[in-house]
Design an enzyme around this catalytic site. Sequence first.
Site, PDB file in Angstrom:
ATOM      1  N   HIS A   1       0.825  -1.215   0.000  1.00 11.26           N
ATOM      2  CA  HIS A   1       0.000   0.000   0.000  1.00 11.26           C
ATOM      3  C   HIS A   1       0.858   1.264   0.000  1.00 11.26           C
ATOM      4  CE1 HIS A   1      -3.750  -2.249   0.622  1.00 11.26           C
ATOM      5  NE2 HIS A   1      -3.048  -3.002   1.455  1.00 11.26           N
TER       6      HIS A   1
ATOM      7  N   ASN B   1     -10.249  -3.275   1.883  1.00  7.82           N
ATOM      8  CA  ASN B   1      -9.917  -3.144   0.464  1.00  7.82           C
ATOM      9  C   ASN B   1     -11.192  -2.869  -0.335  1.00  7.82           C
ATOM     10  OD1 ASN B   1      -7.064  -3.676   0.538  1.00  7.82           O
ATOM     11  ND2 ASN B   1      -7.492  -5.852   0.813  1.00  7.82           N
TER      12      ASN B   1
ATOM     13  N   TYR C   1       0.260  -4.557  11.632  1.00  4.00           N
ATOM     14  CA  TYR C   1       0.057  -3.164  11.222  1.00  4.00           C
ATOM     15  C   TYR C   1       0.657  -2.189  12.228  1.00  4.00           C
ATOM     16  CZ  TYR C   1      -2.742  -4.185   7.123  1.00  4.00           C
ATOM     17  OH  TYR C   1      -3.153  -4.597   5.882  1.00  4.00           O
TER      18      TYR C   1
END
Length: 483
Positions: free
Chosen positions: A56, A129, A339
């Site tokens: 990303h 997404n 993350y």
Amino acid sequence: MSTEKNKLTTSWGAPVGDNQNSITAGPRGPVLIQDVHLLEKLAHFNRERVPERVVHAKGAGAHGYFEVTNDLSAYTKANFLSEVGKRTPMFIRFSTVAGELGSADTVRDPRGFAVKFYTEEGNYDLVGNNTPVFFIRDAIKFPDFIHTQKRHPQTHLKNPNAVWDFWSLSPESLHQVTILMSDRGIPATLRHMHGFGSHTFKWVNAEGQGVWVKYHFKTEQGVQNLAPEVAAQIAGVNADYHTEDLFNAIENGDYPAWKLCVQIMPLEDANTYRFDPFDVTKVWSQKDYPLIEVGRMVLDRNPENYFAEVEQATFSPGTLVPGIDVSPDKMLQGRLFAYHDAHRYRVGANHQDLPINRARNAVNNYQRDGQMRHDNNGGGSVYYEPNSYGGPTETPENKQAAYEVSGLADSVAYDHNDHFTQAGDLYRLLSEDERARLVQTIVGAMQPVEKDEIKLRQIGHFYKADPEYGQRIAEGLGLSVPE
């Protein structure tokens, strides 16, 4: 005369006398190390790029608000969903997945759809997404999968052999591969695509009762896609096409909007549903669990500074608020760690304190120090817990809701391994023109693969999803469906 507002200073606030000429020993030099302004400019310039995201990397973002349009407080005690008409400020980052920071916007790739809600009870990140499923269902496979989407270590070129070898050996990817290779693999703009939370999450109400949920953002602009040849042409002319389109639309007052809906599943249904509801490679049928409207997201303000807001924005599915919990989804469980850890590496231990990431309500904890700590670091207040000095304490009513677990501690796969039914259902939903384009795209993508073994293995997956699907791809590749 310069005013205080436009007086050039060093980073420590001292006025700069000459910003055009280095301090040198005479007119021809050499340059003197005492020119601390020169050294500061060069040193800062060398550090102007934080490491780009591993995935990303290329993205665009915008500010906006989320407004509740339907009262679902019977299902969740989340404060920002508590009443019709309640508005919560939010920030969204759209992105491609595999490409580097300078890659083209119009490549065939899933699009990241990461939303940060600045709620009154802390930030809530919904990190999804533009597809309702993913390629894999266990986080232990994620590094290997992403390696196949990156560049060959010797040639530094994209490697279709790795892509299709991995997919053919991971049949759970078939559903997402079908979506990616369909018309929706290249959205016309970031405004003309849906968004999904993809994973299963858990909502808990004020009485402690829970349900499983899936999130769907439905674009109010309508779904529009690009033909591959048009996308390729745009990529060569304007690699930042989607970024520019989003910025200009908001700048011109054409504010994009999405309707947020959820599917709600009773907790007990998870044990009997025909697909494992925690498997992110599968969807829940909307006939079984219809979409229920929650609210509306509107994007109405562009960032003032791309780096400070879009590049330094950090999201994690582990950024939760009371009333929203996680599920046993194995892919989600891995993301809960990965993350936050990626942001600590890329942006720093105090990334949550940056303006774009900082909660709008008071933040009280015992975390101290670390790089780039820019507030008062807790001052002289108590810095440990438990303590006898009145420091912040936990609120037991905000514990995550319990759920039952059982079984042996072991490395095990999901019980359900039907990776073909949903991919076949999707293929059969397509019109003949859409099927033809899907087959053409897949054949074109698989032709460079060197080993027929890989092609045949993947053809077998397509055939199991739908015999016509496999047969047409086999014919396009000049091969026969394997026995």
